[in-house]
Scaffold this motif. Structure first.
Motif, PDB file in Angstrom:
ATOM      1  N   ASP A   1       0.808  -1.220   0.000  1.00  0.00           N
ATOM      2  CA  ASP A   1       0.000   0.000   0.000  1.00  0.00           C
ATOM      3  C   ASP A   1       0.841   1.270   0.000  1.00  0.00           C
ATOM      4  N   ILE A   2       2.157   1.147   0.202  1.00  0.00           N
ATOM      5  CA  ILE A   2       3.015   2.331   0.255  1.00  0.00           C
ATOM      6  C   ILE A   2       3.271   2.849  -1.156  1.00  0.00           C
ATOM      7  N   VAL A   3       3.068   4.145  -1.349  1.00  0.00           N
ATOM      8  CA  VAL A   3       3.268   4.738  -2.673  1.00  0.00           C
ATOM      9  C   VAL A   3       4.411   5.761  -2.688  1.00  0.00           C
ATOM     10  N   GLU A   4       4.866   6.210  -1.510  1.00  0.00           N
ATOM     11  CA  GLU A   4       5.945   7.195  -1.482  1.00  0.00           C
ATOM     12  C   GLU A   4       6.675   7.114  -0.144  1.00  0.00           C
ATOM     13  N   ILE A   5       7.996   7.288  -0.208  1.00  0.00           N
ATOM     14  CA  ILE A   5       8.837   7.328   0.993  1.00  0.00           C
ATOM     15  C   ILE A   5       9.732   8.548   0.904  1.00  0.00           C
ATOM     16  N   LYS A   6       9.842   9.283   1.996  1.00  0.00           N
ATOM     17  CA  LYS A   6      10.722  10.439   2.010  1.00  0.00           C
ATOM     18  C   LYS A   6      11.524  10.481   3.309  1.00  0.00           C
ATOM     19  N   ILE A   7      12.589  11.271   3.305  1.00  0.00           N
ATOM     20  CA  ILE A   7      13.408  11.487   4.486  1.00  0.00           C
ATOM     21  C   ILE A   7      13.357  12.964   4.846  1.00  0.00           C
ATOM     22  N   ALA A   8      13.405  13.237   6.141  1.00  0.00           N
ATOM     23  CA  ALA A   8      13.331  14.621   6.606  1.00  0.00           C
ATOM     24  C   ALA A   8      14.386  14.859   7.677  1.00  0.00           C
ATOM     25  N   LEU A   9      15.011  16.019   7.639  1.00  0.00           N
ATOM     26  CA  LEU A   9      15.924  16.453   8.686  1.00  0.00           C
ATOM     27  C   LEU A   9      15.081  17.085   9.791  1.00  0.00           C
TER      28      LEU A   9
ATOM     29  N   GLU B   1      17.110   0.312  -1.735  1.00  0.00           N
ATOM     30  CA  GLU B   1      17.362   1.479  -2.573  1.00  0.00           C
ATOM     31  C   GLU B   1      18.749   2.039  -2.264  1.00  0.00           C
ATOM     32  N   SER B   2      19.532   2.290  -3.299  1.00  0.00           N
ATOM     33  CA  SER B   2      20.855   2.900  -3.139  1.00  0.00           C
ATOM     34  C   SER B   2      20.765   4.387  -3.464  1.00  0.00           C
ATOM     35  N   PHE B   3      21.217   5.220  -2.553  1.00  0.00           N
ATOM     36  CA  PHE B   3      21.230   6.663  -2.800  1.00  0.00           C
ATOM     37  C   PHE B   3      22.196   7.308  -1.807  1.00  0.00           C
ATOM     38  N   ASP B   4      22.543   8.531  -2.062  1.00  0.00           N
ATOM     39  CA  ASP B   4      23.349   9.353  -1.159  1.00  0.00           C
ATOM     40  C   ASP B   4      22.767  10.746  -1.247  1.00  0.00           C
ATOM     41  N   GLU B   5      21.871  11.069  -0.302  1.00  0.00           N
ATOM     42  CA  GLU B   5      21.142  12.328  -0.345  1.00  0.00           C
ATOM     43  C   GLU B   5      21.643  13.284   0.725  1.00  0.00           C
ATOM     44  N   GLU B   6      21.880  14.522   0.330  1.00  0.00           N
ATOM     45  CA  GLU B   6      22.222  15.561   1.301  1.00  0.00           C
ATOM     46  C   GLU B   6      20.948  16.312   1.666  1.00  0.00           C
ATOM     47  N   LEU B   7      20.697  16.406   2.975  1.00  0.00           N
ATOM     48  CA  LEU B   7      19.577  17.193   3.481  1.00  0.00           C
ATOM     49  C   LEU B   7      20.122  18.439   4.149  1.00  0.00           C
ATOM     50  N   ASN B   8      19.422  19.558   3.992  1.00  0.00           N
ATOM     51  CA  ASN B   8      19.792  20.763   4.734  1.00  0.00           C
ATOM     52  C   ASN B   8      18.555  21.331   5.411  1.00  0.00           C
ATOM     53  N   ASN B   9      18.770  22.212   6.364  1.00  0.00           N
ATOM     54  CA  ASN B   9      17.653  22.672   7.189  1.00  0.00           C
ATOM     55  C   ASN B   9      16.750  23.681   6.492  1.00  0.00           C
ATOM     56  N   ILE B  10      17.010  23.932   5.232  1.00  0.00           N
ATOM     57  CA  ILE B  10      16.090  24.772   4.450  1.00  0.00           C
ATOM     58  C   ILE B  10      14.988  23.903   3.843  1.00  0.00           C
ATOM     59  N   GLU B  11      15.365  22.705   3.452  1.00  0.00           N
ATOM     60  CA  GLU B  11      14.395  21.792   2.856  1.00  0.00           C
ATOM     61  C   GLU B  11      13.554  21.129   3.939  1.00  0.00           C
ATOM     62  N   SER B  12      12.311  20.833   3.640  1.00  0.00           N
ATOM     63  CA  SER B  12      11.473  20.117   4.595  1.00  0.00           C
ATOM     64  C   SER B  12      11.723  18.623   4.511  1.00  0.00           C
ATOM     65  N   ALA B  13      11.864  18.090   3.304  1.00  0.00           N
ATOM     66  CA  ALA B  13      12.059  16.649   3.127  1.00  0.00           C
ATOM     67  C   ALA B  13      12.418  16.376   1.678  1.00  0.00           C
ATOM     68  N   LYS B  14      12.905  15.157   1.437  1.00  0.00           N
ATOM     69  CA  LYS B  14      13.198  14.714   0.075  1.00  0.00           C
ATOM     70  C   LYS B  14      12.554  13.359  -0.153  1.00  0.00           C
ATOM     71  N   THR B  15      11.904  13.229  -1.288  1.00  0.00           N
ATOM     72  CA  THR B  15      11.364  11.928  -1.668  1.00  0.00           C
ATOM     73  C   THR B  15      12.508  11.052  -2.182  1.00  0.00           C
ATOM     74  N   ILE B  16      12.593   9.832  -1.641  1.00  0.00           N
ATOM     75  CA  ILE B  16      13.651   8.927  -2.074  1.00  0.00           C
ATOM     76  C   ILE B  16      13.096   7.728  -2.831  1.00  0.00           C
ATOM     77  N   TRP B  17      11.759   7.563  -2.787  1.00  0.00           N
ATOM     78  CA  TRP B  17      11.141   6.469  -3.552  1.00  0.00           C
ATOM     79  C   TRP B  17       9.676   6.798  -3.800  1.00  0.00           C
ATOM     80  N   ARG B  18       9.235   6.542  -5.014  1.00  0.00           N
ATOM     81  CA  ARG B  18       7.828   6.734  -5.363  1.00  0.00           C
ATOM     82  C   ARG B  18       7.394   5.564  -6.221  1.00  0.00           C
ATOM     83  N   LYS B  19       6.261   5.017  -5.908  1.00  0.00           N
ATOM     84  CA  LYS B  19       5.753   3.852  -6.640  1.00  0.00           C
ATOM     85  C   LYS B  19       5.348   4.261  -8.035  1.00  0.00           C
ATOM     86  N   GLU B  20       5.825   3.487  -9.010  1.00  0.00           N
ATOM     87  CA  GLU B  20       5.450   3.770 -10.388  1.00  0.00           C
ATOM     88  C   GLU B  20       3.989   3.385 -10.613  1.00  0.00           C
ATOM     89  N   ARG B  21       3.291   4.238 -11.289  1.00  0.00           N
ATOM     90  CA  ARG B  21       1.865   3.973 -11.556  1.00  0.00           C
ATOM     91  C   ARG B  21       1.716   3.000 -12.702  1.00  0.00           C
TER      92      ARG B  21
END
Length: 422
Positions: free
Chosen positions: A364-372, A402-422
């Protein structure tokens, strides 16, 4: 080398055989057995086999896997060539009508690398917990595996041992164990053995009560500790009457993986973890210690870089099909006083978990994100993600990597790291 033929044993019944050791080395005992007990049933959780070698109490084996056929592998230690008398005595203080069925028992000479031999040589003997009763580990927080990693100091190598317990009765409440560590298992630092250039013990430290690092007084080459507290801390003052000899079963690759890798490497521990939760946590009086259904959790492993260890930093969030709500690993940055529900451990690689609504799953999961979530941090890096979940057979399966290397900063609220393909 077969030791015992199939045999049924009840409380205080005994069985004895002889074995012949032909070559000096480190040996293990492989006990294939099941019992009429169940880790899910109050007052019928397990029974224990007391092992005697040449009429000397050698160790105890808790049959925690109940009616499922299972091989319990334990360390016999360094053995010289000769004939040995092996005897078992069945102890069942919780249910004296319980029966153990020993299917087979074999003695195995361990084939070890130099590093593995050192880990085995200095592996601590563990005495069982005796806080609530004489034999706490026959029904709660039972030790399951010993893992280790190698480190260095100025004189040589360091071996650090960690013990995997089925749960912890006190300490961090269960819901927060899931958010902070991604498990109900208690994986505790046990001891650090400092070796000199000749691989001899120089000194030893261990984790005492209140997580205090204590010095261990070395009398000989055998380190002996006891589980002293209900949150998996240790003491060198031995007061209990039962003990275990675990083989260091896995060298944890601390630079590349989370300790929670043991959940994938040893699938049976997830069953025991779930059974204990079903027995103890469904009706827990405190909300943060109450878990209705472990299968509703997804278990995540990731890593965070560029921060000082010990402070909260990131949150994983997921959204379900047809919903706008985000489900959070840190319970939306929940704080209880100074206590944070987010991961604050001492390692880059870590585990966490997210509870999904009843009836929902990974599908049922369609999107995953990370937040600082720490406003004091300017930037952090988050690398890679693995997600596990229980399947219909109560086995923990890997559903995503999932393989990734994401930089988060305190200006951004969050980054999507995976989204289910429709």
């Amino acid at each position: 080398m077969t030791v015992l033929n199939p045999v049924k044993m009840k409380h205080l019944e005994r069985d004895q055989s002889s074995i012949i050791i032909e070559e000096k080395g480190y040996y293990a005992i492989n006990l294939r057995a099941y019992a009429s007990t169940s880790w899910q049933e109050e007052n019928n959780e397990s029974l224990m086999l007391r092992l005697y070698v040449n009429n000397v109490h050698h160790q105890d084996i808790v049959l925690f896997y109940g009616r499922r056929d299972f091989t319990y592998k334990r360390l016999l230690g360094m053995m010289e060539p000769g004939t040995y008398e092996i005897e078992y005595v069945c102890e069942s203080p919780r249910n004296r009508e319980a029966v153990a069925q020993i299917e087979s028992c074999t003695i195995e000479k361990l084939d070890l690398s130099d590093r593995e031999a050192l880990a085995v040589q200095y592996a601590p003997k563990l005495y069982g917990r005796a806080v609530y009763s004489q034999f706490d580990n026959l029904y709660t927080d039972t030790p399951l595996e010993m893992i280790y990693f190698f480190d260095q100091w100025e004189k040589g190598s360091v071996i650090e041992y960690h013990m995997v317990f089925s749960h912890e009765d006190e300490g961090t409440p269960a819901v927060l164990l899931m958010s902070k560590w991604g498990r109900l298992l208690d994986i505790e630092y046990m001891a650090r053995v400092y070796l000199n250039e000749h691989n001899e013990m120089d000194h030893v430290e261990y984790q005492g009560a209140e997580h205090q690092v204590k010095s261990y007084k070395i009398d000989d080459n055998q380190i002996i500790l006891q589980t002293a507290t209900c949150n998996g801390n240790f003491t060198d003052e031995i007061t209990s009457s039962y003990h275990f000899s675990f083989i260091p079963s896995y060298e944890w690759k601390i630079e590349n993986e989370a300790r929670e890798t043991v959940m994938e490497r040893f699938p049976y521990i997830n069953h025991v973890m779930k059974w204990e939760a079903e027995r103890q946590l469904k009706n827990a009086p405190l909300p943060y210690n109450r878990i209705q259904n472990v299968s509703q959790y997804i278990f995540l492993q990731s890593s965070v870089w560029g921060i000082e260890h010990g402070i909260p930093s990131i949150d994983f969030l997921c959204r379900l099909n047809g919903e706008n709500e985000w489900y959070s690993s840190s319970l939306h940055n929940k704080k209880i006083g100074v206590f944070s529900a987010a991961y604050t451990g001492p390692y880059n690689h870590f585990g966490t978990a997210i509870c999904l609504p009843e009836g929902k799953s990974m599908e049922d999961i369609v999107e995953i994100k990370i937040a600082l979530i720490n406003e004091k941090l300017h930037t952090i890096n988050v690398k890679n993600l693995k997600i596990y979940a229980y399947d219909g057979n109560d086995d923990l399966q890997k559903y995503m990597e999932e393989s990734f290397d994401e930089e988060l900063n305190n200006i951004e609220s969050a980054k999507t790291i995976w989204r289910k393909e429709r």
